[in-house]
Scaffold this motif. Structure first.
Motif, PDB file in Angstrom:
ATOM      1  N   LEU A 174      -6.324 -49.009  44.485  1.00  0.00           N
ATOM      2  CA  LEU A 174      -4.896 -49.202  44.705  1.00  0.00           C
ATOM      3  C   LEU A 174      -4.194 -49.424  43.355  1.00  0.00           C
ATOM      4  CD1 LEU A 174      -5.176 -51.370  47.922  1.00  0.00           C
ATOM      5  CD2 LEU A 174      -4.665 -48.927  47.735  1.00  0.00           C
ATOM      6  N   PRO A 175      -2.937 -48.996  43.230  1.00  0.00           N
ATOM      7  CA  PRO A 175      -2.293 -49.005  41.913  1.00  0.00           C
ATOM      8  C   PRO A 175      -1.853 -50.373  41.392  1.00  0.00           C
ATOM      9  CG  PRO A 175      -0.785 -48.171  43.571  1.00  0.00           C
ATOM     10  CD  PRO A 175      -2.115 -48.359  44.256  1.00  0.00           C
ATOM     11  N   HIS A 176      -1.981 -51.422  42.189  1.00  0.00           N
ATOM     12  CA  HIS A 176      -1.518 -52.739  41.740  1.00  0.00           C
ATOM     13  C   HIS A 176      -2.494 -53.840  42.139  1.00  0.00           C
ATOM     14  CE1 HIS A 176       2.224 -50.838  40.682  1.00  0.00           C
ATOM     15  NE2 HIS A 176       2.277 -50.315  41.890  1.00  0.00           N
ATOM     16  N   LEU A 177      -2.499 -54.901  41.393  1.00  0.00           N
ATOM     17  CA  LEU A 177      -3.263 -56.128  41.640  1.00  0.00           C
ATOM     18  C   LEU A 177      -4.773 -55.940  41.534  1.00  0.00           C
ATOM     19  CD1 LEU A 177      -1.177 -57.555  44.638  1.00  0.00           C
ATOM     20  CD2 LEU A 177      -0.969 -58.130  42.206  1.00  0.00           C
ATOM     21  N   GLY A 178      -5.228 -54.850  40.956  1.00  0.00           N
ATOM     22  CA  GLY A 178      -6.665 -54.625  40.776  1.00  0.00           C
ATOM     23  C   GLY A 178      -7.425 -54.456  42.070  1.00  0.00           C
ATOM     24  N   ALA A 179      -6.743 -54.097  43.141  1.00  0.00           N
ATOM     25  CA  ALA A 179      -7.331 -54.027  44.475  1.00  0.00           C
ATOM     26  C   ALA A 179      -7.908 -52.646  44.783  1.00  0.00           C
ATOM     27  CB  ALA A 179      -6.288 -54.392  45.520  1.00  0.00           C
ATOM     28  N   SER A 180      -8.842 -52.632  45.735  1.00  0.00           N
ATOM     29  CA  SER A 180      -9.449 -51.391  46.228  1.00  0.00           C
ATOM     30  C   SER A 180      -9.533 -51.455  47.742  1.00  0.00           C
ATOM     31  CB  SER A 180     -10.864 -51.212  45.678  1.00  0.00           C
ATOM     32  OG  SER A 180     -10.866 -51.183  44.273  1.00  0.00           O
TER      33      SER A 180
ATOM     34  N   HIS B  57       1.096 -48.927  54.132  1.00  0.00           N
ATOM     35  CA  HIS B  57       0.239 -50.103  54.007  1.00  0.00           C
ATOM     36  C   HIS B  57       0.719 -50.992  52.875  1.00  0.00           C
ATOM     37  CE1 HIS B  57      -2.851 -48.835  50.739  1.00  0.00           C
ATOM     38  NE2 HIS B  57      -1.893 -47.949  50.698  1.00  0.00           N
ATOM     39  N   VAL B  58       0.332 -52.248  52.972  1.00  0.00           N
ATOM     40  CA  VAL B  58       0.703 -53.258  51.989  1.00  0.00           C
ATOM     41  C   VAL B  58      -0.537 -54.066  51.629  1.00  0.00           C
ATOM     42  CG1 VAL B  58       3.085 -53.423  52.831  1.00  0.00           C
ATOM     43  CG2 VAL B  58       1.358 -54.961  53.750  1.00  0.00           C
ATOM     44  N   TRP B  59      -0.538 -54.615  50.445  1.00  0.00           N
ATOM     45  CA  TRP B  59      -1.621 -55.514  50.036  1.00  0.00           C
ATOM     46  C   TRP B  59      -1.000 -56.569  49.131  1.00  0.00           C
ATOM     47  CZ3 TRP B  59      -0.771 -50.603  48.538  1.00  0.00           C
ATOM     48  CH2 TRP B  59      -0.622 -50.334  47.174  1.00  0.00           C
TER      49      TRP B  59
ATOM     50  N   LYS C 245     -10.763 -55.195  48.891  1.00  0.00           N
ATOM     51  CA  LYS C 245     -11.344 -56.035  47.847  1.00  0.00           C
ATOM     52  C   LYS C 245     -10.322 -56.235  46.732  1.00  0.00           C
ATOM     53  CE  LYS C 245     -14.508 -54.120  45.133  1.00  0.00           C
ATOM     54  NZ  LYS C 245     -14.128 -54.183  43.737  1.00  0.00           N
ATOM     55  N   ALA C 246     -10.167 -57.500  46.309  1.00  0.00           N
ATOM     56  CA  ALA C 246      -9.235 -57.798  45.227  1.00  0.00           C
ATOM     57  C   ALA C 246      -9.718 -59.003  44.432  1.00  0.00           C
ATOM     58  CB  ALA C 246      -7.843 -58.076  45.798  1.00  0.00           C
ATOM     59  N   PRO C 247      -9.450 -59.025  43.131  1.00  0.00           N
ATOM     60  CA  PRO C 247      -9.803 -60.190  42.327  1.00  0.00           C
ATOM     61  C   PRO C 247      -9.004 -61.414  42.784  1.00  0.00           C
ATOM     62  CG  PRO C 247      -8.768 -58.464  40.969  1.00  0.00           C
ATOM     63  CD  PRO C 247      -8.775 -57.987  42.369  1.00  0.00           C
ATOM     64  N   GLN C 248      -9.662 -62.563  42.791  1.00  0.00           N
ATOM     65  CA  GLN C 248      -8.979 -63.783  43.217  1.00  0.00           C
ATOM     66  C   GLN C 248      -9.835 -64.990  42.835  1.00  0.00           C
ATOM     67  OE1 GLN C 248      -6.504 -65.770  43.543  1.00  0.00           O
ATOM     68  NE2 GLN C 248      -5.524 -64.379  44.995  1.00  0.00           N
TER      69      GLN C 248
END
Length: 186
Positions: free
Chosen positions: A43-49, A154-156, A66-69
């Motif tokens: 995904l193009p933002h927040l380092g998410a996949s 979709h949103v993340w 999956k996203a860094p947190q």
């Protein structure tokens, strides 16, 4: 003064490091629970996949988001069946509960200050689970898609704080307000 050999060696190490970092794409990720997904999208933002398996015959979607947190924050991913913004989205949120366990559940984003309480969505959601590995949160779920199509808004999202077992508001600048798009699961 550096010799040409040393300069070439340092440059080679830097290039190799960059190439190995770039090679760590979502398609090379291995889940700890041995789940396998046929498609993945960085995904193009927040380092998410987002990883998914779409079954057209049953119009179901198995996902892993999956996203860094940090262990103090939260992540969320979901669909907006009626629009292209955050408000109106139906998401699955994950975070560490105050008892130390991870929780994940569906909720509706019905305003700019949603309750973030567990709620039933307008489409079926099952097999919701979550895990925290290597400073990344992962949400797993199965969705029954409505409308017979495979293309959705979709949103993340991610936020840095959970207070009294409720995810607090995320930042309203930068990548946090850009984390939306359209995806075709076919």
């Amino acid at each position: 003064m550096a010799t040409p050999f040393n300069a070439i060696l340092v440059l080679s190490i830097l290039i190799s490091s960059c190439l190995s970092s770039a090679a760590q794409t979502c398609s090379s990720y291995t889940f700890s629970n041995s789940k396998v997904f046929s498609s993945c999208t960085e995904l193009p933002h927040l380092g998410a996949s987002l990883y998914h398996n779409y079954t057209a015959s049953t119009n179901t979607l198995n996902i892993a988001f999956k996203a860094p947190q940090t262990s103090k924050g939260w992540i969320a991913w979901g669909l907006n069946p009626n629009g292209a913004k955050m408000v109106g989205s139906q998401v699955i949120v994950a975070f560490f509960h105050s008892n130390g366990s991870m929780v994940a559940y569906p909720t509706q984003l019905d305003s700019y200050a949603p309750s973030m309480a567990p709620e039933k969505l307008s489409f079926p959601v099952s097999d919701v689970s979550t895990e925290y590995i290597n400073k990344e949160m992962i949400i797993f779920a199965t969705l029954g898609l409505v409308g017979g199509g495979s293309k959705f808004n979709h949103v993340w999202q991610e936020g840095s704080t959970v207070l009294n077992d409720v995810p607090e508001a995320h930042s309203t600048t930068g990548e946090n307000i850009q984390s939306l798009g359209t995806i075709d699961f076919q």
